[in-house]
Design an enzyme around this catalytic site. Structure first.
Site, PDB file in Angstrom:
ATOM      1  N   HIS A 273      23.044  66.467  23.312  1.00 49.09           N
ATOM      2  CA  HIS A 273      22.371  67.128  23.550  1.00 49.09           C
ATOM      3  C   HIS A 273      21.325  67.897  22.920  1.00 49.09           C
ATOM      4  O   HIS A 273      22.059  68.888  22.016  1.00 49.09           O
ATOM      5  CB  HIS A 273      23.343  68.188  24.918  1.00 49.09           C
ATOM      6  CG  HIS A 273      21.910  69.185  25.711  1.00 49.09           C
ATOM      7  ND1 HIS A 273      21.872  68.804  26.709  1.00 49.09           N
ATOM      8  CD2 HIS A 273      21.494  70.000  24.706  1.00 49.09           C
ATOM      9  CE1 HIS A 273      20.869  70.283  27.574  1.00 49.09           C
ATOM     10  NE2 HIS A 273      20.654  70.292  26.458  1.00 49.09           N
TER      11      HIS A 273
ATOM     12  N   VAL B 267      14.494  66.877  23.265  1.00 44.48           N
ATOM     13  CA  VAL B 267      14.336  65.834  22.553  1.00 44.48           C
ATOM     14  C   VAL B 267      15.084  64.379  21.899  1.00 44.48           C
ATOM     15  O   VAL B 267      14.586  63.192  22.430  1.00 44.48           O
ATOM     16  CB  VAL B 267      14.623  66.273  20.497  1.00 44.48           C
ATOM     17  CG1 VAL B 267      14.459  65.757  19.550  1.00 44.48           C
ATOM     18  CG2 VAL B 267      14.374  67.805  20.108  1.00 44.48           C
ATOM     19  N   GLY B 268      16.387  64.421  22.679  1.00 45.23           N
ATOM     20  CA  GLY B 268      17.235  63.508  22.819  1.00 45.23           C
ATOM     21  C   GLY B 268      17.116  62.807  24.019  1.00 45.23           C
ATOM     22  O   GLY B 268      16.495  61.370  23.485  1.00 45.23           O
TER      23      GLY B 268
ATOM     24  N   HIS C 217      26.757  74.126  27.061  1.00 45.84           N
ATOM     25  CA  HIS C 217      25.668  73.067  27.807  1.00 45.84           C
ATOM     26  C   HIS C 217      26.459  71.360  28.790  1.00 45.84           C
ATOM     27  O   HIS C 217      26.578  70.865  28.897  1.00 45.84           O
ATOM     28  CB  HIS C 217      25.135  72.219  26.465  1.00 45.84           C
ATOM     29  CG  HIS C 217      23.764  72.602  26.032  1.00 45.84           C
ATOM     30  ND1 HIS C 217      24.096  72.222  24.362  1.00 45.84           N
ATOM     31  CD2 HIS C 217      23.267  73.502  26.777  1.00 45.84           C
ATOM     32  CE1 HIS C 217      22.804  72.951  24.324  1.00 45.84           C
ATOM     33  NE2 HIS C 217      22.063  73.614  25.701  1.00 45.84           N
TER      34      HIS C 217
ATOM     35  N   GLY D 155      17.684  69.529  22.382  1.00 44.31           N
ATOM     36  CA  GLY D 155      16.579  70.513  23.410  1.00 44.31           C
ATOM     37  C   GLY D 155      16.297  71.311  22.711  1.00 44.31           C
ATOM     38  O   GLY D 155      16.299  71.544  21.226  1.00 44.31           O
TER      39      GLY D 155
ATOM     40  N   ASN E 251      13.749  62.083  24.991  1.00 43.86           N
ATOM     41  CA  ASN E 251      12.059  61.386  24.301  1.00 43.86           C
ATOM     42  C   ASN E 251      11.492  61.416  22.618  1.00 43.86           C
ATOM     43  O   ASN E 251      10.815  60.799  22.820  1.00 43.86           O
ATOM     44  CB  ASN E 251      11.011  63.640  25.028  1.00 43.86           C
ATOM     45  CG  ASN E 251      11.263  63.751  25.625  1.00 43.86           C
ATOM     46  OD1 ASN E 251      10.619  62.405  27.070  1.00 43.86           O
ATOM     47  ND2 ASN E 251      11.676  64.374  26.455  1.00 43.86           N
TER      48      ASN E 251
ATOM     49  N   ASP F  42       8.208  73.474  17.961  1.00 49.35           N
ATOM     50  CA  ASP F  42       8.313  72.361  18.972  1.00 49.35           C
ATOM     51  C   ASP F  42       8.431  71.035  17.834  1.00 49.35           C
ATOM     52  O   ASP F  42       8.066  71.037  16.825  1.00 49.35           O
ATOM     53  CB  ASP F  42       7.175  72.289  19.842  1.00 49.35           C
ATOM     54  CG  ASP F  42       6.237  71.525  20.126  1.00 49.35           C
ATOM     55  OD1 ASP F  42       7.421  70.361  20.684  1.00 49.35           O
ATOM     56  OD2 ASP F  42       5.584  71.664  21.447  1.00 49.35           O
TER      57      ASP F  42
ATOM     58  N   GLY G 223      18.567  74.111  22.786  1.00 45.95           N
ATOM     59  CA  GLY G 223      19.088  74.561  22.243  1.00 45.95           C
ATOM     60  C   GLY G 223      19.779  72.797  21.787  1.00 45.95           C
ATOM     61  O   GLY G 223      19.143  71.873  22.388  1.00 45.95           O
TER      62      GLY G 223
ATOM     63  N   GLU H 251      21.053  69.290  35.315  1.00 44.33           N
ATOM     64  CA  GLU H 251      21.682  69.956  35.333  1.00 44.33           C
ATOM     65  C   GLU H 251      21.911  70.238  36.930  1.00 44.33           C
ATOM     66  O   GLU H 251      22.837  70.737  37.027  1.00 44.33           O
ATOM     67  CB  GLU H 251      21.911  71.286  34.195  1.00 44.33           C
ATOM     68  CG  GLU H 251      21.970  71.325  33.337  1.00 44.33           C
ATOM     69  CD  GLU H 251      21.666  71.911  32.062  1.00 44.33           C
ATOM     70  OE1 GLU H 251      20.454  70.927  31.503  1.00 44.33           O
ATOM     71  OE2 GLU H 251      22.254  72.423  30.892  1.00 44.33           O
TER      72      GLU H 251
HETATM   73  P1  AMP Z   1      14.696  70.593  26.277  1.00 41.39           P
HETATM   74  O1  AMP Z   1      14.902  72.405  25.914  1.00 41.39           O
HETATM   75  O2  AMP Z   1      15.873  70.358  26.916  1.00 41.39           O
HETATM   76  O3  AMP Z   1      13.763  70.951  27.249  1.00 41.39           O
HETATM   77  O4  AMP Z   1      13.250  70.315  25.517  1.00 41.39           O
HETATM   78  C1  AMP Z   1      13.022  71.403  24.774  1.00 41.39           C
HETATM   79  C2  AMP Z   1      12.676  69.990  23.196  1.00 41.39           C
HETATM   80  O5  AMP Z   1      12.411  69.182  23.373  1.00 41.39           O
HETATM   81  C3  AMP Z   1      11.367  71.192  22.732  1.00 41.39           C
HETATM   82  O6  AMP Z   1      11.636  71.315  20.912  1.00 41.39           O
HETATM   83  C4  AMP Z   1      10.358  69.603  23.040  1.00 41.39           C
HETATM   84  O7  AMP Z   1       9.182  70.193  21.591  1.00 41.39           O
HETATM   85  C5  AMP Z   1      11.177  68.855  22.465  1.00 41.39           C
HETATM   86  N1  AMP Z   1       9.875  67.671  22.742  1.00 41.39           N
HETATM   87  C6  AMP Z   1       9.699  67.299  24.266  1.00 41.39           C
HETATM   88  N2  AMP Z   1       8.895  66.133  23.974  1.00 41.39           N
HETATM   89  C7  AMP Z   1       9.436  65.469  22.630  1.00 41.39           C
HETATM   90  C8  AMP Z   1       8.787  64.379  23.019  1.00 41.39           C
HETATM   91  N3  AMP Z   1       8.223  63.874  22.977  1.00 41.39           N
HETATM   92  N4  AMP Z   1       9.076  64.146  21.494  1.00 41.39           N
HETATM   93  C9  AMP Z   1      10.179  64.958  20.449  1.00 41.39           C
HETATM   94  N5  AMP Z   1      10.483  66.011  21.384  1.00 41.39           N
HETATM   95  C10 AMP Z   1      10.420  66.343  21.797  1.00 41.39           C
END
Ligand code: AMP
Length: 402
Positions: free
Chosen positions: A209, A334-335, A181, A211, A337, A285, A213, A385
């Site tokens: 970071h 996640v970070g 990352h 998400g 949102n 999720d 990962g 990125e």
């Molecule tokens: P990424 O790998 O950066 O695309 O992040 C994907 C992750 O972000 C998934 O687990 C999603 O469930 C989470 N995510 C997206 N929106 C939200 C939200 N509003 N609250 C919590 N998690 C979220």
């Protein structure tokens, strides 16, 4: 100059076309289900709506890239006059090993070095290489640049990147912590310094970071000095389906107890653990887990607390590693949102100078979320990125031209 940014995974190719130096995204999309039945392409122009196209045949990376290029140059829905409008291609490459501490023009020697690194990143580098081979064939003569997930962390000192294993394992086989990352940690730490209005060379920053990962980095005076992912992306934080830090004796126990093969242990820890494992296989999720936590459901609450607690421990560790902390950044799915996650991670960290403002924290995307009297500035920052890849690519090819 238009730059095509490519992120080739094992069954997908994500792409963006970014006009430089204006940094304007003129098209983006993804081909999914490469090598599987019913592949599809999602595509949108600039600020438009996504369109979805399907096709009946099984496709490989080369056909998938051809599909992307045909779409980008299509008379009706395309954004490019012809392929020659693409001045360069920027490739995301997961593992650069110790060979690459920055982005590079892709030459035959670089391709060879990446092939040599396959053993280090068997899940990712072969797919990245497919994208590179496909471009070489379909766009011969267009310069390509490789931007590595590991490069930013090549500044880690030896005491941070070596494992306490027999030293010959490092000397002969390069077994060490690499971190991933890096493109995201680099982008958000620079963005945070801009938002604080101080040179990054004066700041101690922790970037979280999280998400699918997830990793944390300690960025001291602009350089990564530690990060939570290691030899592979499995180490460190709890992730969607990866366990993160565990007792290293556990994989051995699994093998003995269940007669698991190395591949089965690999799958178990990388694909069945983390949030998915804690949620009994129901979901990984984080939106659903967050909803469950807010509703007080026991399994989701426990998973959410374990996830947040691991992040909190790393923040403490990295503040100690850097001898202080000025800025804390949350980024990725996640970070960026999840206000409840940021709130839970920062709870009881006042002793470190971290004070979250409840109202400010109630945001998605880029914002300051700490109180005015918080010693540490805390931000949510949208990572980008692709923009870093476009910037590096543009800089390298224009320098080559000069
Ligand atoms: P990424 O790998 O950066 O695309 O992040 C994907 C992750 O972000 C998934 O687990 C999603 O469930 C989470 N995510 C997206 N929106 C939200 C939200 N509003 N609250 C919590 N998690 C979220």
């Amino acid at each position: 100059m238009d730059i095509l940014v490519l992120n080739s995974g094992s069954s997908s190719i994500k792409f963006q076309v970014i006009s430089m130096p204006e940094e304007k995204v003129i098209a983006k999309g993804i081909v999914e289900r490469i090598g599987l039945e019913e592949p599809f392409l999602k595509y949108k122009k600039g600020d438009g709506e996504y369109q979805k196209f399907t096709r009946p045949d099984k496709i490989d990376h080369k056909i998938a890239l051809q599909w992307v290029l045909d779409t980008l140059t299509d008379k009706e829905i395309g954004v490019l006059e012809s392929l020659s409008s693409i001045g360069a291609v920027g490739h995301r490459v997961v593992h650069g090993g110790e060979a690459f501490s920055g982005s590079v023009l892709i030459t035959d020697e670089v391709i060879k070095a990446l092939e040599d690194n396959i053993e280090l990143a068997p899940l990712h580098n072969p797919a990245n290489l497919m994208g590179i081979y496909a471009c070489k064939e379909l766009m011969p003569g267009t310069p390509m640049v490789g931007v590595f997930d590991t490069a930013f962390h090549q500044t880690m000192p030896k005491h941070a990147y070596l494992y306490a294993l027999p030293i010959e394992l490092y000397e002969k086989y390069r077994v060490r912590r690499y971190g991933f990352h890096g493109t995201s940690h680099r982008y958000v730490s620079q963005r945070a310094a801009e938002l604080v209005g101080k040179p990054i060379e004066e700041l101690k920053i922790i970037t979280v970071h999280v998400g699918n990962g997830a990793s944390v980095a300690a960025v001291k005076y602009g350089k990564s000095v530690d990060t939570s992912m290691g030899f592979t992306p499995l180490e460190g934080l709890v992730m969607g389906t990866r366990c993160g830090d565990i007792d290293p004796a556990l994989p051995i126990w699994l093998q003995r107890k269940f007669n698991m093969t190395p591949d089965e242990v690999d799958q178990y820890l990388n694909k069945k653990s983390g949030i998915l494992g804690l949620m009994g296989g129901k979901t990984y999720d984080m939106r659903e887990v967050e909803d469950g936590y807010l509703a007080g459901e026991p399994d989701a609450t426990l998973a959410f607390e374990i996830y947040a607690y691991r992040i909190k421990k790393y923040i403490g560790a990295y503040a100690a590693a850097m001898g202080g902390l000025d800025v804390l950044v949350f980024t990725a799915g996640v970070g960026e949102n999840s206000p409840p996650l940021r709130e839970l991670v920062c709870r009881d960290l006042e002793f470190l100078g971290i004070k979250i403002d409840k109202e400010r924290n109630n945001v998605r995307g880029t914002a300051l979320i700490s109180t005015d009297d918080s010693k540490v500035k805390v931000f949510s920052i949208a990572t980008n990125e692709e923009l870093v890849i476009a910037r590096d690519t543009y800089e390298i090819v224009t320098k080559e031209e000069k």
